[in-house]
Write an enzyme that holds these catalytic residues in place. Structure first.
Site, mmCIF file in Angstrom:
data_model
loop_
_atom_site.group_PDB
_atom_site.id
_atom_site.type_symbol
_atom_site.label_atom_id
_atom_site.label_comp_id
_atom_site.label_asym_id
_atom_site.label_seq_id
_atom_site.Cartn_x
_atom_site.Cartn_y
_atom_site.Cartn_z
ATOM 1 N N PRO A 175 0.659 -0.979 -0.326
ATOM 2 C CA PRO A 175 -0.055 -0.008 -0.304
ATOM 3 C C PRO A 175 1.029 1.026 0.257
ATOM 4 O O PRO A 175 0.855 2.358 0.921
ATOM 5 C CB PRO A 175 -0.905 -0.423 1.161
ATOM 6 C CG PRO A 175 -0.266 -1.436 2.119
ATOM 7 C CD PRO A 175 0.385 -1.494 1.836
ATOM 8 N N CYS A 176 1.591 1.433 -0.806
ATOM 9 C CA CYS A 176 2.487 3.333 -1.098
ATOM 10 C C CYS A 176 1.334 4.045 -1.301
ATOM 11 O O CYS A 176 2.567 4.880 -1.204
ATOM 12 C CB CYS A 176 3.095 2.555 -2.210
ATOM 13 S SG CYS A 176 1.990 2.562 -3.960
#
Length: 140
Positions: free
Chosen positions: A123-124
């Protein structure tokens, strides 16, 4: 050998890749295929696409998939730390740099975040600027 498949989602077309039983890619563009790679939907790619749809529709908060991103040791540390950010929370690049033991390396962390080959599953998108704004987003 990598298997890839394309899926239409509510956020557009994505390409998911798998090598040796683990997800290696989730991108919003075409993936170049090597000589031994193939465009083929596998059970794992189908499962990944299903979990992605559930996440995007708000019915899933965590993924249960084997992930195997390819990168430098530093990038791998950053991507592992990204996976520790809980659903619904955000942190700054500076906080992420501190988490990976490089408190002054927030630019390097930003570059590693930008090079994340398995977006959403890693989850950047949960990393923001210190002012609370989206900065450095590379996903398209």
């Amino acid at each position: 050998m990598k298997a890839i498949a394309y899926y239409q989602t509510c956020i557009g077309r994505v390409c998911i890749g798998e090598t040796d039983g683990a997800i290696t890619d989730l991108v919003f563009r075409e993936l170049a295929l090597g000589p031994e790679d193939r465009r083929e939907e596998t059970p794992l790619l189908r499962q990944a696409a299903q979990q992605l749809d559930e996440y995007l529709l708000g019915r899933r908060q965590q993924f249960d998939l084997p992930l195997a991103p390819h990168g430098t040791p530093f990038q791998l540390r950053v991507w592992q730390a990204l996976c520790g950010i809980p659903y619904g929370e955000t942190i700054s690049y500076k906080q992420l740099a501190e988490r990976v033991g490089s408190p002054r390396g927030y630019r390097a962390v930003g570059l590693a975040n930008n090079r994340n080959p398995i977006s959403i599953f890693i989850p950047c998108h949960r990393v923001i600027g210190s002012d609370g704004g989206l900065v450095g987003y590379g996903g398209g």
